[in-house]
Design a protein around this motif. Sequence first.
Motif, PDB file in Angstrom:
ATOM      1  N   ALA A   4      46.678 -54.511 -23.445  1.00  0.00           N
ATOM      2  CA  ALA A   4      46.897 -54.660 -22.002  1.00  0.00           C
ATOM      3  C   ALA A   4      45.755 -54.020 -21.240  1.00  0.00           C
ATOM      4  N   ILE A  60      49.460 -52.146 -17.034  1.00  0.00           N
ATOM      5  CA  ILE A  60      50.906 -52.410 -17.084  1.00  0.00           C
ATOM      6  C   ILE A  60      51.452 -52.183 -15.685  1.00  0.00           C
ATOM      7  N   LEU A 102      52.235 -57.345 -17.232  1.00  0.00           N
ATOM      8  CA  LEU A 102      50.949 -56.751 -17.593  1.00  0.00           C
ATOM      9  C   LEU A 102      49.820 -57.744 -17.366  1.00  0.00           C
ATOM     10  N   GLY A 104      46.652 -58.947 -19.323  1.00  0.00           N
ATOM     11  CA  GLY A 104      46.038 -58.937 -20.647  1.00  0.00           C
ATOM     12  C   GLY A 104      44.867 -59.892 -20.684  1.00  0.00           C
ATOM     13  N   VAL A 162      53.438 -54.945 -27.120  1.00  0.00           N
ATOM     14  CA  VAL A 162      52.219 -54.604 -26.382  1.00  0.00           C
ATOM     15  C   VAL A 162      51.859 -53.155 -26.672  1.00  0.00           C
ATOM     16  N   ALA A 219      49.523 -50.024 -25.667  1.00  0.00           N
ATOM     17  CA  ALA A 219      48.699 -49.553 -24.550  1.00  0.00           C
ATOM     18  C   ALA A 219      48.949 -48.074 -24.321  1.00  0.00           C
ATOM     19  N   TYR A 263      41.509 -62.290 -17.083  1.00  0.00           N
ATOM     20  CA  TYR A 263      42.809 -61.743 -17.486  1.00  0.00           C
ATOM     21  C   TYR A 263      43.917 -62.749 -17.195  1.00  0.00           C
TER      22      TYR A 263
END
Length: 371
Positions: A255, A258, A264, A266, A286, A288, A333
Amino acid sequence: MTPELHTIPGHRAVETLVAKLRRRQVVGSREAALETALVLRQVVSKARFTNIQQLITVIREVGRRLAEAQPKEHSVGNTVRRVLHNVREEYNSATKGSSAASRNVYSISKFVLQGQPRKHTASAAKSETKVTLKENDPDDPDSFARALKPLLMEAIQDVLDELETVYDNVSKNAKDHIHSDEIILTVGHSKTVEAFLKSAGHYRNYTVIVAETAPSYQGHEMARSLSSAGISTFLVPDSSIFAIMSRVNKVILGAHAILANGGLFGISGALLAATAARAHSTPVVVCAGQFKLTPLWNLYHEYGALDFADPSSVLGFEEGPLVERVDVVNPYYDYVSPDLVDVFITNDGDHPPSSVYRLIKETYDDDDHEL
């Protein structure tokens, strides 16, 4: 009254980091967070203040300048908020003794990790000793800063230590999440996911399928790194993700940030993998660090806070006639909504998306959501 940047001690270090962020010389959430924490430590060590509000105003101004320099690097603002939270806690502990230190006894992270040793328990015990602080002392204006600065340096060092050990702390329980003979799918190259998979590779024999993540092709680097660590690795084009998902046991993603609603940001391709996983009822995990928790909501639309890369890598200018007729968008992203994620694995334990807002409330103060 907000101070001008040039009047703040250590402003040269701030301006240097602002320039680096604008030029993209500091890239990546962890690197940006580390640089921010180091600059804040320098500013606090040189700052002159007679009460806590003056110091908070200085840190907020520095944080505002850094966040404005690169708004898409959310970890910069998160680090500033975390430092502000720790500064207030140290001040409250120093002035009110242990009552403030035990304020968050019933936090959700402590509930999840009950029975495990916490990194900051030793520092909390040290700072429980009451320090004599006198704000706005006319006889000795520097006495307040002189008494408080050692505690503040310790608080900022806690943030730095957490950032430096984040990969190890996220991946320490990897063997509990990955089992022998499983097939894992990941997208792109996340250093946190890489450390997580390598840690599990010491205990389990499993297979990783890496999507190459065109047009950046970060997946190539990830596949090389995992393969060199002795993990069975396959590199596939992004278009194959849905076709192979029926064979995949688990999707593990990194990620960039968040969000407070459990969603999120990513790497581009994360949404494709998460949507395909939902269609096949495959769990999505996930990995992170907790410094990526951001008190923001994706309020406007799915591209509202995203970054865009060079479109020529998708459609080159050599395709002259076609380029004139189309608009090419190359988002860096993806926004992955919370309903597509099963669990977040952080350096402070495992959390479902529904509890992210609570973690953010514990990690940052409400006053600092807007720097």
